[in-house]
Design a protein around this motif. Structure first.
Motif, PDB file in Angstrom:
ATOM      1  N   LYS A   1      59.368  53.348  87.573  1.00  0.00           N
ATOM      2  CA  LYS A   1      60.577  54.112  87.880  1.00  0.00           C
ATOM      3  C   LYS A   1      61.688  53.761  86.884  1.00  0.00           C
ATOM      4  N   ASN A   2      61.835  52.473  86.561  1.00  0.00           N
ATOM      5  CA  ASN A   2      62.875  52.035  85.638  1.00  0.00           C
ATOM      6  C   ASN A   2      62.571  52.410  84.188  1.00  0.00           C
ATOM      7  N   VAL A   3      61.305  52.415  83.843  1.00  0.00           N
ATOM      8  CA  VAL A   3      60.908  52.855  82.497  1.00  0.00           C
ATOM      9  C   VAL A   3      61.292  54.320  82.302  1.00  0.00           C
ATOM     10  N   ALA A   4      61.010  55.150  83.308  1.00  0.00           N
ATOM     11  CA  ALA A   4      61.368  56.571  83.223  1.00  0.00           C
ATOM     12  C   ALA A   4      62.886  56.741  83.202  1.00  0.00           C
ATOM     13  N   LEU A   5      63.599  55.942  83.976  1.00  0.00           N
ATOM     14  CA  LEU A   5      65.054  56.027  84.027  1.00  0.00           C
ATOM     15  C   LEU A   5      65.676  55.802  82.651  1.00  0.00           C
ATOM     16  N   ASN A   6      65.062  54.932  81.861  1.00  0.00           N
ATOM     17  CA  ASN A   6      65.598  54.594  80.534  1.00  0.00           C
ATOM     18  C   ASN A   6      64.902  55.330  79.385  1.00  0.00           C
ATOM     19  N   ASN A   7      64.034  56.273  79.745  1.00  0.00           N
ATOM     20  CA  ASN A   7      63.375  57.147  78.751  1.00  0.00           C
ATOM     21  C   ASN A   7      62.604  56.367  77.684  1.00  0.00           C
ATOM     22  N   VAL A   8      61.841  55.372  78.124  1.00  0.00           N
ATOM     23  CA  VAL A   8      61.042  54.596  77.168  1.00  0.00           C
ATOM     24  C   VAL A   8      59.558  54.627  77.547  1.00  0.00           C
ATOM     25  N   GLU A   9      59.126  55.717  78.169  1.00  0.00           N
ATOM     26  CA  GLU A   9      57.723  55.833  78.569  1.00  0.00           C
ATOM     27  C   GLU A   9      56.774  55.764  77.377  1.00  0.00           C
ATOM     28  N   ASP A  10      57.253  56.205  76.213  1.00  0.00           N
ATOM     29  CA  ASP A  10      56.389  56.227  75.033  1.00  0.00           C
ATOM     30  C   ASP A  10      56.178  54.840  74.433  1.00  0.00           C
ATOM     31  N   ARG A  11      56.999  53.856  74.845  1.00  0.00           N
ATOM     32  CA  ARG A  11      56.887  52.530  74.233  1.00  0.00           C
ATOM     33  C   ARG A  11      56.579  51.407  75.222  1.00  0.00           C
ATOM     34  N   VAL A  12      56.760  51.652  76.519  1.00  0.00           N
ATOM     35  CA  VAL A  12      56.529  50.606  77.513  1.00  0.00           C
ATOM     36  C   VAL A  12      55.333  50.975  78.387  1.00  0.00           C
ATOM     37  N   LYS A  13      54.283  50.189  78.300  1.00  0.00           N
ATOM     38  CA  LYS A  13      53.097  50.372  79.134  1.00  0.00           C
ATOM     39  C   LYS A  13      53.228  49.470  80.353  1.00  0.00           C
ATOM     40  N   VAL A  14      52.898  50.002  81.529  1.00  0.00           N
ATOM     41  CA  VAL A  14      53.033  49.243  82.777  1.00  0.00           C
ATOM     42  C   VAL A  14      51.663  49.060  83.414  1.00  0.00           C
ATOM     43  N   THR A  15      51.357  47.812  83.824  1.00  0.00           N
ATOM     44  CA  THR A  15      50.120  47.532  84.548  1.00  0.00           C
ATOM     45  C   THR A  15      50.418  46.685  85.772  1.00  0.00           C
ATOM     46  N   CYS A  16      49.478  46.711  86.706  1.00  0.00           N
ATOM     47  CA  CYS A  16      49.602  45.954  87.950  1.00  0.00           C
ATOM     48  C   CYS A  16      48.360  45.082  88.095  1.00  0.00           C
ATOM     49  N   LYS A  17      48.404  43.903  87.497  1.00  0.00           N
ATOM     50  CA  LYS A  17      47.243  43.011  87.511  1.00  0.00           C
ATOM     51  C   LYS A  17      47.689  41.553  87.597  1.00  0.00           C
ATOM     52  N   ASP A  18      46.797  40.723  88.067  1.00  0.00           N
ATOM     53  CA  ASP A  18      47.021  39.285  87.983  1.00  0.00           C
ATOM     54  C   ASP A  18      47.138  38.909  86.513  1.00  0.00           C
ATOM     55  N   ALA A  19      48.087  38.015  86.194  1.00  0.00           N
ATOM     56  CA  ALA A  19      48.340  37.669  84.794  1.00  0.00           C
ATOM     57  C   ALA A  19      47.095  37.101  84.114  1.00  0.00           C
ATOM     58  N   GLY A  20      46.374  36.225  84.815  1.00  0.00           N
ATOM     59  CA  GLY A  20      45.169  35.645  84.232  1.00  0.00           C
ATOM     60  C   GLY A  20      44.095  36.679  83.982  1.00  0.00           C
ATOM     61  N   MET A  21      43.935  37.608  84.919  1.00  0.00           N
ATOM     62  CA  MET A  21      42.949  38.666  84.747  1.00  0.00           C
ATOM     63  C   MET A  21      43.312  39.572  83.574  1.00  0.00           C
ATOM     64  N   LEU A  22      44.602  39.892  83.471  1.00  0.00           N
ATOM     65  CA  LEU A  22      45.041  40.768  82.381  1.00  0.00           C
ATOM     66  C   LEU A  22      44.827  40.105  81.021  1.00  0.00           C
ATOM     67  N   THR A  23      45.190  38.831  80.892  1.00  0.00           N
ATOM     68  CA  THR A  23      45.018  38.157  79.601  1.00  0.00           C
ATOM     69  C   THR A  23      43.540  38.078  79.217  1.00  0.00           C
ATOM     70  N   SER A  24      42.669  37.895  80.205  1.00  0.00           N
ATOM     71  CA  SER A  24      41.222  37.870  79.925  1.00  0.00           C
ATOM     72  C   SER A  24      40.753  39.217  79.396  1.00  0.00           C
ATOM     73  N   GLU A  25      41.226  40.288  80.025  1.00  0.00           N
ATOM     74  CA  GLU A  25      40.836  41.634  79.596  1.00  0.00           C
ATOM     75  C   GLU A  25      41.367  41.937  78.200  1.00  0.00           C
ATOM     76  N   LEU A  26      42.608  41.540  77.958  1.00  0.00           N
ATOM     77  CA  LEU A  26      43.202  41.790  76.642  1.00  0.00           C
ATOM     78  C   LEU A  26      42.472  41.001  75.557  1.00  0.00           C
ATOM     79  N   MET A  27      42.120  39.761  75.870  1.00  0.00           N
ATOM     80  CA  MET A  27      41.381  38.935  74.927  1.00  0.00           C
ATOM     81  C   MET A  27      40.028  39.553  74.627  1.00  0.00           C
ATOM     82  N   GLU A  28      39.387  40.091  75.651  1.00  0.00           N
ATOM     83  CA  GLU A  28      38.063  40.687  75.506  1.00  0.00           C
ATOM     84  C   GLU A  28      38.069  41.872  74.555  1.00  0.00           C
TER      85      GLU A  28
END
Length: 384
Positions: free
Chosen positions: A104-131
């Protein structure tokens, strides 16, 4: 649906507007901001201001990709996009309510093209990104409490030559109030001292350094400080297996501390023996290991000060820049109480120390603290 189930308020910070839990409404209900459905702490503005400045520096250097692993409202991440002009920002939070508000805040500030939003446990996300091989020039780790459980995962996604920023709000363990927790979380032995805030900074740096070595990385402190209820540190991350030995030999050390307020430091990897206090004859307590080298890079601080968006942040950075690079500080109020005299002005004592050939400065961590190479006995002679 979520936006009307939770009482939201519109806030503004820097150049960004954003929604968060209505803190005034919470206060009326006697509920702490720490219990907010969408966490937002106005007192962390300085923390976020400096992160904006650091991202501005990285952007100028062509390093434009940043991630906030625990973004809460997303205000920090969105400020990087809006105020630091970062090309690629990733805002993550495992709380689905928070992730909804971030979008909601990303859309409010018109930065949808540059800010990606995810909903994950930090450890799980870093593992996926590393992979999949995604890394960032700037990784921000700002949990509620200790960063210790998340540090190793965070290091996995920092590009070599990038920066890891770490916040610790569990200051009671770090400051030695709970020695067992300090040892359990940070592998440092210590107790509460009059220079506890700087001890916490140096304990955190030691911990991050040792976590980095497990990945054959070197975490070089660029800037660290204690402010309000937290400790904050920025590290340059490099390949470092070969340089590690030199770094620890030059910068790791131990503290012998006495309840009378006297202390001494030893630069060593192996623990030295406990010694007897030269002032009161008591057996001193050995604390450490901790980082006893410099926790600031003057060029880095100078560049941040040119970019930082608030005067309060600039004052903290200026205080850090003016500090001498000597471990720990004397507490003027504490010494004065023991001598049963009125506590003198800090600047006056600094001048007296310099007149007698000592190095001396104020400390950013405490208003009545003095950093100096004069020991406690010499401080007492000057104040008596």
């Amino acid at each position: 649906m979520l936006s009307y189930e939770i009482k939201l308020a519109l806030y503004k910070e820097g150049e960004v507007s954003f929604y968060a839990t209505d803190l005034e409404e919470l206060s009326k209900r006697g509920i702490s901001y720490t219990k907010a459905e969408v966490f937002y702490n106005p007192d962390m503005k300085v923390n976020r201001d400096i992160s904006v400045a650091v991202n501005r520096i990285l952007r100028k250097d062509g390093k434009s990709a940043s991630i906030d692993l625990m973004a809460a409202t997303g205000v920090r991440s969105i400020r990087w996009a809006v105020e630091s002009d970062v090309d690629r920002v990733w805002a993550n939070d495992k709380n689905p309510v928070a992730a909804h508000i971030i979008r909601k805040n990303v859309a409010l500030n018109n930065v949808e093209d540059r800010v990606k939003v995810t909903c994950k446990d930090a450890g799980m996300l870093t593992s996926e990104l590393m992979e999949i091989g995604i890394k960032f020039w700037y990784v921000d780790l700002d949990p509620f409490g200790s960063p210790a459980p998340y540090t190793r995962d965070s290091l996995r996604i920092v590009r070599r030559g990038g920066i890891l920023a770490v916040t610790a709000t569990d200051t009671a363990p770090l400051f030695g109030v709970y020695p067992l927790k300090l040892f359990r979380y940070y592998r440092v032995s210590g107790t509460r001292t009059h220079f506890h805030k700087e001890f916490g900074i140096r304990a955190l740096i030691y911990f991050i350094l040792m976590e980095a070595t497990l990945k054959d990385l070197l975490a070089i402190p660029l800037l660290a400080y204690s402010h309000l209820h937290y400790v904050r540190a920025y590290f340059l991350i490099e390949r470092g297996a070969l340089e590690f030995r030199k770094v620890i030999e030059e910068n790791l050390g131990w503290v012998n501390y006495c309840e009378c307020g006297n202390w001494s430091t030893t630069r060593a990897v192996e623990p030295p023996g406990r010694i007897t206090c030269e002032l009161c004859g008591s057996r001193m307590r050995l604390m450490g290991p901790v980082w006893i080298g410099s926790y600031k890079n003057k060029e880095f601080i100078s560049r941040i000060m040119e970019c930082v968006p608030s005067e309060e942040s600039r004052k903290i950075l200026k205080s850090l820049a003016d500090e001498i690079d000597i471990p720990f500080y004397h507490d003027l109020d504490l010494i004065s109480r023991k001598l049963r005299i009125s506590s003198p002005g800090v600047n006056k004592v600094v001048e007296k120390l310099r007149e007698r050939g000592f190095s001396a400065s104020r400390s950013h961590a405490e208003p009545k603290a003095i950093k100096t190479d004069a020991n406690l006995a010499e401080m007492i002679r000057i104040l008596s």
